[in-house]
Design an enzyme around this catalytic site. Structure first.
Site, PDB file in Angstrom:
ATOM      1  N   GLY A   1       0.824  -1.201   0.000  1.00 22.91           N
ATOM      2  CA  GLY A   1       0.000   0.000   0.000  1.00 22.91           C
ATOM      3  C   GLY A   1       0.856   1.248   0.000  1.00 22.91           C
ATOM      4  N   SER A   2       0.321   2.306   0.549  1.00 17.50           N
ATOM      5  CA  SER A   2       1.023   3.586   0.561  1.00 17.50           C
ATOM      6  C   SER A   2       2.119   3.598   1.616  1.00 17.50           C
ATOM      7  CB  SER A   2       0.031   4.716   0.852  1.00 17.50           C
ATOM      8  OG  SER A   2      -0.457   4.616   2.184  1.00 17.50           O
TER       9      SER A   2
ATOM     10  N   GLU B   1       5.702  -3.513   0.948  1.00 15.98           N
ATOM     11  CA  GLU B   1       5.788  -3.101  -0.455  1.00 15.98           C
ATOM     12  C   GLU B   1       4.962  -1.824  -0.588  1.00 15.98           C
ATOM     13  OE1 GLU B   1       7.711  -4.339  -2.539  1.00 15.98           O
ATOM     14  OE2 GLU B   1       8.132  -6.391  -1.917  1.00 15.98           O
TER      15      GLU B   1
ATOM     16  N   GLY C   1       2.228   2.006   5.370  1.00 17.94           N
ATOM     17  CA  GLY C   1       3.319   1.119   5.729  1.00 17.94           C
ATOM     18  C   GLY C   1       4.035   1.535   7.001  1.00 17.94           C
TER      19      GLY C   1
END
EC number: 1.2.1.3
Length: 517
Positions: free
Chosen positions: A247-248, A269, A252
């Site tokens: 995600g963003s 990621e 994260g």
């Protein structure tokens, strides 16, 4: 494709994927306990309701975790090649339903039909990779400093793996994680994006068939649906040794802090701010192809999408004119119509972020080269279709320093040597994917050297978008440092153990210590 034809085709696909009731809240019936509120999924393609799904409550989550922890105790005892056989069967069922699942991915997420099929193919590919890997979960043998001793290391199953995935790859990222986790002997609990819950239900239906046919515990694959609050249950749960989150960067950082606070592991990621360097020795035609696909593919909603084009001043105008001309040929519309190049953004909130980015780049002194805008009228009723835009900018602009998840491409100019371009490329917080277009061997090798790109992915004469299953996928800096898919990424799903065996009748102590009894 007319809306009526589209709706008919989607209903057929849903039926083939075991999703039939769009009114009451669909669920899998296998390790997907759902007693919460109804979540409605609307397609960004035409704004129509696809289906409704019941979200998971805290009590539902607890049932899923009880099922998962019980299943792990049994599943870890199955030899790895037998676990690989389960993954092989899953891959075969994906082959049988590739068209239906790919069509659903395209319709619920909004990416092109070919990209939808391609995403399911990635699932199939990672299954094939994992099947072979199931016979290669190796450790090292080392020489001991003590006579009559042998040392080696081995890898054991880790436990329950929590997976939090994003809307832009609603099925492939889950498969990247689960295929490897399963052959490692782990079980998985998946929290998909609340923007694409029906794709998740479809995947759970498919793996559920494999689990039932092999008489395995249902907790091998668990699913929880809902917003960030249900995801928080995963990240805080001490029974889950590994959280894989896509995600963003903002999301994260939250996940990383929570999981680190309980000394768990995170596989992150996160965002990308990917650039292509174009040197005077670049092939302009290849550059245009790579840049345009990278910038507008999936409507700019890939973490590997091309955001910045760093062009040498000597060829700047030539490249700029070629890119602008190429954008004039783009066809925007229904992504299930293969004649179109660009589909919709995921929702109207994404449209607002796109509009704000274009306003900000102008406010910071940038110049719009290809006008953006929201499309309306016949075929654009969902309000999610926008025009891919290009702007001249500086790398120092605040908006350029951030990832805009939309088809906005920034053209940046550099002078001097390729080292200057690399400095611009590296001059952002993110570090996922990067590329250089050049026929100069020295420039290419410098870009790949220790003083070159600081990204997890660095390409020569191909764009930033996309990756092969065989290589580890992930990035550095604010991208999170995680690695998924190929190479030795499997090791993150296992726990390493060092073993020392003494096959003598004496017990020598380390560092020559004497302790006689």
């Amino acid at each position: 494709m007319a809306v009526t034809e589209l709706q008919f085709g989607i209903k057929q696909a849903l039926s083939q994927l075991g999703i039939k009731d769009i009114n009451e809240g669909t669920s899998t019936g296998l390790n997907h306990f759902s007693n919460g509120e109804i979540l409605e999924s609307y397609s960004p393609v035409d704004g129509q309701l696809i289906a409704k799904v019941k979200t998971s409550t805290a009590a539902d989550y607890e049932k899923v975790m009880e099922s998962a922890t019980a299943a792990f105790k049994q599943f870890r005892l199955m030899p790895a090649p037998q676990r690989g056989e389960i993954v092989r069967q899953f891959g075969e069922k994906l082959r049988e339903r590739k068209e239906a699942l790919g069509k659903l991915v395209s319709y619920e997420m909004g990416k092109s039909l070919q990209e939808g099929y391609g995403e399911v193919q990635e699932m199939i590919d990672i299954c094939d990779f994992a099947v072979g890997l199931s016979r290669q979960l190796h450790g090292l043998t080392m020489h001991s400093e003590r006579p009559g001793h042998r040392m080696y290391e081995q890898y054991h199953s880790l436990g329950v793996v929590g997976i939090i995935s994003a809307f832009n790859f609603p099925v492939a990222v889950w498969a990247w994680n689960t295929a490897l986790a399963w052959i490692c002997g782990d079980v998985c609990v998946w929290k998909p994006s609340e923007k694409t819950p029906i794709c998740a239900i479809a995947c759970q239906n498919i793996i559920s068939e494999v689990i039932r046919e092999n008489n395995l515990p249902e907790g091998i694959s668990g699913l929880i649906n809902g917003d960030y609050k249900i995801g928080e249950l995963l990240t805080k749960d001490t029974r889950i040794p590994l959280i894989s989150a896509t995600g963003s960067t903002r999301m994260g950082k939250i996940v990383a802090q929570v999981v680190a606070g309980r000394l768990g592991r995170s596989l992150l990621e996160l965002g990308g701010n990917n650039a292509i360097i174009v040197t005077p020795d670049a092939d302009i035609k290849m550059t245009v192809i790579g840049a345009v696909f990278g910038a507008v593919g999936t409507a700019g909603q890939r973490c590997t999408s091309t955001r910045r084009l760093i062009i040498h001043e000597s060829i700047y105008d030539k490249v700029k004119d070629a890119i602008v001309a190429a954008y004039k040929q783009l066809r925007i519309g229904n992504p299930l119509d293969e004649n179109n190049h660009v589909g919709p953004l995921i929702d109207t909130q994404a449209v607002e972020m796109y509009q704000q980015a274009l306003e900000q780049v102008v406010a910071e002194g940038g110049k719009i080269l290809v006008e953006g805008g929201v499309l309306s009228g016949s075929g654009y009723e969902s309000g999610c279709y926008v025009k891919p835009a290009i702007a001249e900018a500086e790398n120092s602009f605040e908006i350029v320093q951030h990832e805009t998840f939309a088809p906005v491409l920034y053209l940046l100019k550099y002078s001097g040597t390729v080292e200057n371009a690399i400095a611009i490329q590296n001059g952002v917080g993110q570090g996922l994917s990067s590329a250089i277009m050049t026929n100069n061997l020295r420039e290419a090798e410098l870009f790949l050297s220790v003083t070159g790109s600081d990204c997890g992915i660095a390409n020569v004469n191909i764009g930033t978008s996309g990756a092969e299953i065989g290589g580890a996928f992930g990035g550095e800096k604010e991208t999170g440092g995680g690695r998924e898919s190929g190479s030795d990424a499997w090791k993150v799903y296992m726990r390493r153990q060092t073993n020392t065996i003494n096959y003598t009748t004496s017990l020598p102590l380390a560092q020559g210590i004497k302790f006689d009894l």
